[in-house]
Motif scaffolding. Structure first.
Motif, PDB file in Angstrom:
ATOM      1  N   LEU A 129      18.357 -16.409  -9.011  1.00  0.00           N
ATOM      2  CA  LEU A 129      18.368 -17.169  -7.939  1.00  0.00           C
ATOM      3  C   LEU A 129      17.914 -16.218  -6.605  1.00  0.00           C
ATOM      4  CD1 LEU A 129      21.746 -19.118  -8.283  1.00  0.00           C
ATOM      5  CD2 LEU A 129      19.248 -20.246  -8.517  1.00  0.00           C
ATOM      6  N   GLU A 130      17.085 -16.819  -5.772  1.00  0.00           N
ATOM      7  CA  GLU A 130      16.558 -16.018  -4.645  1.00  0.00           C
ATOM      8  C   GLU A 130      17.171 -16.700  -3.446  1.00  0.00           C
ATOM      9  OE1 GLU A 130      12.321 -15.010  -4.627  1.00  0.00           O
ATOM     10  OE2 GLU A 130      12.239 -16.528  -2.997  1.00  0.00           O
ATOM     11  N   HIS A 131      17.555 -15.943  -2.434  1.00  0.00           N
ATOM     12  CA  HIS A 131      18.493 -16.303  -1.422  1.00  0.00           C
ATOM     13  C   HIS A 131      17.839 -15.660  -0.298  1.00  0.00           C
ATOM     14  CE1 HIS A 131      21.881 -17.614  -4.285  1.00  0.00           C
ATOM     15  NE2 HIS A 131      21.547 -16.429  -4.632  1.00  0.00           N
ATOM     16  N   GLU A 132      17.471 -16.473   0.761  1.00  0.00           N
ATOM     17  CA  GLU A 132      16.999 -16.088   2.136  1.00  0.00           C
ATOM     18  C   GLU A 132      17.783 -16.302   3.099  1.00  0.00           C
ATOM     19  OE1 GLU A 132      13.391 -18.125   2.586  1.00  0.00           O
ATOM     20  OE2 GLU A 132      12.237 -16.528   1.413  1.00  0.00           O
ATOM     21  N   VAL A 133      18.422 -15.492   3.854  1.00  0.00           N
ATOM     22  CA  VAL A 133      19.243 -15.756   5.061  1.00  0.00           C
ATOM     23  C   VAL A 133      18.560 -15.361   6.443  1.00  0.00           C
ATOM     24  CG1 VAL A 133      21.505 -14.679   6.332  1.00  0.00           C
ATOM     25  CG2 VAL A 133      21.271 -14.308   3.756  1.00  0.00           C
ATOM     26  N   ILE A 134      18.409 -16.710   7.094  1.00  0.00           N
ATOM     27  CA  ILE A 134      17.827 -16.855   8.063  1.00  0.00           C
ATOM     28  C   ILE A 134      18.479 -17.352   9.527  1.00  0.00           C
ATOM     29  CG2 ILE A 134      15.713 -18.227   9.144  1.00  0.00           C
ATOM     30  CD1 ILE A 134      14.756 -18.530   6.131  1.00  0.00           C
ATOM     31  N   THR A 135      18.515 -16.712  10.378  1.00  0.00           N
ATOM     32  CA  THR A 135      19.272 -17.010  11.779  1.00  0.00           C
ATOM     33  C   THR A 135      18.509 -18.098  12.505  1.00  0.00           C
ATOM     34  OG1 THR A 135      18.042 -15.235  12.843  1.00  0.00           O
ATOM     35  CG2 THR A 135      20.419 -14.905  12.281  1.00  0.00           C
ATOM     36  N   LEU A 136      19.160 -19.099  12.742  1.00  0.00           N
ATOM     37  CA  LEU A 136      18.661 -20.345  13.404  1.00  0.00           C
ATOM     38  C   LEU A 136      18.223 -20.312  14.766  1.00  0.00           C
ATOM     39  CD1 LEU A 136      21.492 -23.025  12.226  1.00  0.00           C
ATOM     40  CD2 LEU A 136      19.408 -22.195  11.065  1.00  0.00           C
ATOM     41  N   ARG A 137      18.538 -19.474  15.270  1.00  0.00           N
ATOM     42  CA  ARG A 137      17.962 -19.223  17.019  1.00  0.00           C
ATOM     43  C   ARG A 137      16.719 -18.792  16.988  1.00  0.00           C
ATOM     44  NH1 ARG A 137      18.692 -13.870  18.848  1.00  0.00           N
ATOM     45  NH2 ARG A 137      20.342 -12.886  17.652  1.00  0.00           N
ATOM     46  N   ASP A 138      16.235 -17.811  16.289  1.00  0.00           N
ATOM     47  CA  ASP A 138      15.050 -17.354  16.058  1.00  0.00           C
ATOM     48  C   ASP A 138      14.374 -17.677  14.780  1.00  0.00           C
ATOM     49  OD1 ASP A 138      16.484 -15.732  14.545  1.00  0.00           O
ATOM     50  OD2 ASP A 138      16.060 -13.882  15.755  1.00  0.00           O
ATOM     51  N   GLY A 139      14.643 -17.986  13.810  1.00  0.00           N
ATOM     52  CA  GLY A 139      13.920 -18.430  12.501  1.00  0.00           C
ATOM     53  C   GLY A 139      13.594 -17.082  11.779  1.00  0.00           C
ATOM     54  N   LYS A 140      14.378 -15.862  11.985  1.00  0.00           N
ATOM     55  CA  LYS A 140      14.075 -14.554  11.583  1.00  0.00           C
ATOM     56  C   LYS A 140      14.831 -14.462  10.240  1.00  0.00           C
ATOM     57  CE  LYS A 140      14.249  -9.826  12.810  1.00  0.00           C
ATOM     58  NZ  LYS A 140      14.336  -8.806  13.848  1.00  0.00           N
ATOM     59  N   LEU A 141      13.904 -13.970   9.110  1.00  0.00           N
ATOM     60  CA  LEU A 141      14.650 -13.758   8.034  1.00  0.00           C
ATOM     61  C   LEU A 141      15.220 -12.388   7.934  1.00  0.00           C
ATOM     62  CD1 LEU A 141      14.618 -14.329   5.046  1.00  0.00           C
ATOM     63  CD2 LEU A 141      12.755 -12.748   4.685  1.00  0.00           C
ATOM     64  N   ARG A 142      16.563 -12.556   7.979  1.00  0.00           N
ATOM     65  CA  ARG A 142      17.513 -11.361   8.201  1.00  0.00           C
ATOM     66  C   ARG A 142      17.712 -10.569   6.874  1.00  0.00           C
ATOM     67  NH1 ARG A 142      18.810 -10.250  13.534  1.00  0.00           N
ATOM     68  NH2 ARG A 142      18.492 -12.087  14.695  1.00  0.00           N
ATOM     69  N   ALA A 143      18.001 -11.274   5.733  1.00  0.00           N
ATOM     70  CA  ALA A 143      18.166 -10.494   4.509  1.00  0.00           C
ATOM     71  C   ALA A 143      17.618 -11.462   3.252  1.00  0.00           C
ATOM     72  CB  ALA A 143      19.662 -10.486   4.110  1.00  0.00           C
ATOM     73  N   PHE A 144      17.179 -10.680   2.306  1.00  0.00           N
ATOM     74  CA  PHE A 144      16.610 -11.438   1.228  1.00  0.00           C
ATOM     75  C   PHE A 144      17.453 -10.719  -0.233  1.00  0.00           C
ATOM     76  CE2 PHE A 144      13.931 -10.888  -2.710  1.00  0.00           C
ATOM     77  CZ  PHE A 144      13.364 -12.386  -2.725  1.00  0.00           C
ATOM     78  N   LEU A 145      18.001 -11.740  -0.910  1.00  0.00           N
ATOM     79  CA  LEU A 145      19.027 -11.602  -1.773  1.00  0.00           C
ATOM     80  C   LEU A 145      18.610 -12.061  -3.091  1.00  0.00           C
ATOM     81  CD1 LEU A 145      20.914 -12.102   0.699  1.00  0.00           C
ATOM     82  CD2 LEU A 145      22.372 -10.859  -0.585  1.00  0.00           C
ATOM     83  N   VAL A 146      18.838 -11.433  -4.247  1.00  0.00           N
ATOM     84  CA  VAL A 146      18.415 -12.070  -5.755  1.00  0.00           C
ATOM     85  C   VAL A 146      19.900 -11.902  -6.483  1.00  0.00           C
ATOM     86  CG1 VAL A 146      17.260 -11.984  -7.885  1.00  0.00           C
ATOM     87  CG2 VAL A 146      16.099 -11.439  -5.521  1.00  0.00           C
ATOM     88  N   SER A 147      20.319 -12.958  -7.040  1.00  0.00           N
ATOM     89  CA  SER A 147      21.418 -12.888  -7.744  1.00  0.00           C
ATOM     90  C   SER A 147      21.088 -13.375  -9.269  1.00  0.00           C
ATOM     91  CB  SER A 147      22.645 -13.675  -7.164  1.00  0.00           C
ATOM     92  OG  SER A 147      22.286 -15.227  -7.193  1.00  0.00           O
ATOM     93  N   ARG A 148      21.637 -12.789 -10.104  1.00  0.00           N
ATOM     94  CA  ARG A 148      21.594 -12.812 -11.593  1.00  0.00           C
ATOM     95  C   ARG A 148      22.894 -13.388 -12.203  1.00  0.00           C
ATOM     96  NH1 ARG A 148      20.357  -8.489 -16.429  1.00  0.00           N
ATOM     97  NH2 ARG A 148      19.863 -10.087 -17.982  1.00  0.00           N
ATOM     98  N   GLN A 149      22.906 -14.645 -12.805  1.00  0.00           N
ATOM     99  CA  GLN A 149      24.034 -15.383 -13.245  1.00  0.00           C
ATOM    100  C   GLN A 149      23.854 -15.496 -14.826  1.00  0.00           C
ATOM    101  OE1 GLN A 149      26.386 -16.810 -10.829  1.00  0.00           O
ATOM    102  NE2 GLN A 149      25.092 -15.481  -9.879  1.00  0.00           N
ATOM    103  N   HIS A 150      24.819 -14.960 -15.529  1.00  0.00           N
ATOM    104  CA  HIS A 150      24.952 -15.000 -16.683  1.00  0.00           C
ATOM    105  C   HIS A 150      25.347 -16.460 -17.299  1.00  0.00           C
ATOM    106  CE1 HIS A 150      23.606 -11.007 -17.318  1.00  0.00           C
ATOM    107  NE2 HIS A 150      24.443 -10.548 -16.623  1.00  0.00           N
ATOM    108  N   GLY A 151      25.167 -17.048 -18.401  1.00  0.00           N
ATOM    109  CA  GLY A 151      25.726 -18.234 -18.998  1.00  0.00           C
ATOM    110  C   GLY A 151      26.425 -17.830 -20.244  1.00  0.00           C
ATOM    111  N   ILE A 152      27.437 -18.140 -20.197  1.00  0.00           N
ATOM    112  CA  ILE A 152      28.566 -17.673 -21.333  1.00  0.00           C
ATOM    113  C   ILE A 152      28.984 -19.092 -22.052  1.00  0.00           C
ATOM    114  CG2 ILE A 152      30.341 -16.394 -22.107  1.00  0.00           C
ATOM    115  CD1 ILE A 152      30.015 -14.815 -19.405  1.00  0.00           C
ATOM    116  N   GLY A 153      28.320 -19.355 -23.230  1.00  0.00           N
ATOM    117  CA  GLY A 153      28.863 -20.660 -23.887  1.00  0.00           C
ATOM    118  C   GLY A 153      29.858 -20.324 -24.796  1.00  0.00           C
ATOM    119  N   GLN A 154      30.807 -21.326 -25.153  1.00  0.00           N
ATOM    120  CA  GLN A 154      31.784 -21.177 -26.445  1.00  0.00           C
ATOM    121  C   GLN A 154      31.091 -20.698 -27.497  1.00  0.00           C
ATOM    122  OE1 GLN A 154      34.236 -24.504 -25.972  1.00  0.00           O
ATOM    123  NE2 GLN A 154      35.860 -23.439 -24.591  1.00  0.00           N
ATOM    124  N   ASN A 155      30.182 -21.634 -28.018  1.00  0.00           N
ATOM    125  CA  ASN A 155      29.355 -21.375 -29.238  1.00  0.00           C
ATOM    126  C   ASN A 155      27.979 -20.853 -29.097  1.00  0.00           C
ATOM    127  OD1 ASN A 155      31.452 -23.104 -30.364  1.00  0.00           O
ATOM    128  ND2 ASN A 155      30.709 -24.844 -29.270  1.00  0.00           N
TER     129      ASN A 155
END
Length: 197
Positions: A129-155
């Motif tokens: 997942l890609e996440h962009e953190v943007i302040t509302l008052r100036d529309g400025k991109l403050r941070a860019f984050l990528v998160s990796r989520q593992h899926g763990i199934g029982q079977n």
């Protein structure tokens, strides 16, 4: 009255009450005010930087608080796209694998901001997942984050089983270059750690 106050104090000591309330708010506000989304869509949650989010100088948001807000952004995305319901049906658990953080300019105190979340890639084991953190008052991109989520199934269910049948699943995305390089760097680091042990 004293018992109620004592109960509230014990509750705050044992449970992160604000986290639970914010989680329910992020999910329920989306359910009541927004339409369902496709896996191709971008979802948005909002926040404000307060004193409890700041670093020791009380000027900017801490990276740890930003990571915490990603939880709410992910929960919202999972609920709006149907991933949460599918994971419940298939008994697939989600585990935060790792996060890449690039901060261009920290979010200042008392600034309202939004976090845009979108699914940029998936393989057989993980969602990226890609996440962009943007302040509302100036529309400025403050941070860019990528998160990796593992899926763990029982079977041994895979991410493909989790996403199959959801809107946008047919639009399989190629792995972006920056994620490919990030995965390669993590593999090199893991091999280095294994050699040291």
């Amino acid at each position: 009255m004293l018992y109620i106050l004592l109960f509230i104090i014990v509750l705050y000591i044992c449970i992160d009450v604000n986290y639970v309330v914010r989680t329910f708010f992020a999910v329920l506000s989306g359910r009541f005010t927004e339409n369902k989304c496709s896996l191709d869509d971008t979802t948005t949650v909002y926040g404000i930087c307060t004193f409890q989010d700041c670093d020791v100088t009380f000027k900017f948001i801490r990276s740890a608080r930003l990571l915490r807000d990603l939880d709410f952004a992910r929960y919202h995305f999972y609920d709006r796209t149907g991933i949460f319901q599918r994971s419940q049906d298939l008994k697939i658990k989600s585990l935060q694998g790792c996060t890449l953080i690039l901060i261009a300019d920290p979010v200042p105190l008392f600034s309202f901001y939004k976090i845009n979340t979108k699914l940029v890639y998936w393989d057989n084991r993980s969602l990226f997942l890609e996440h962009e953190v943007i302040t509302l008052r100036d529309g400025k991109l403050r941070a860019f984050l990528v998160s990796r989520q593992h899926g763990i199934g029982q079977n041994g269910e895979s991410i493909e089983a989790l996403l199959s049948g959801l809107a946008g699943f047919q639009n399989i995305k190629p792995c972006p270059d920056y994620i490919r390089h990030w995965l390669k760097s993590m593999k090199i680091s893991s091999e280095k750690l294994r050699r040291q042990n």
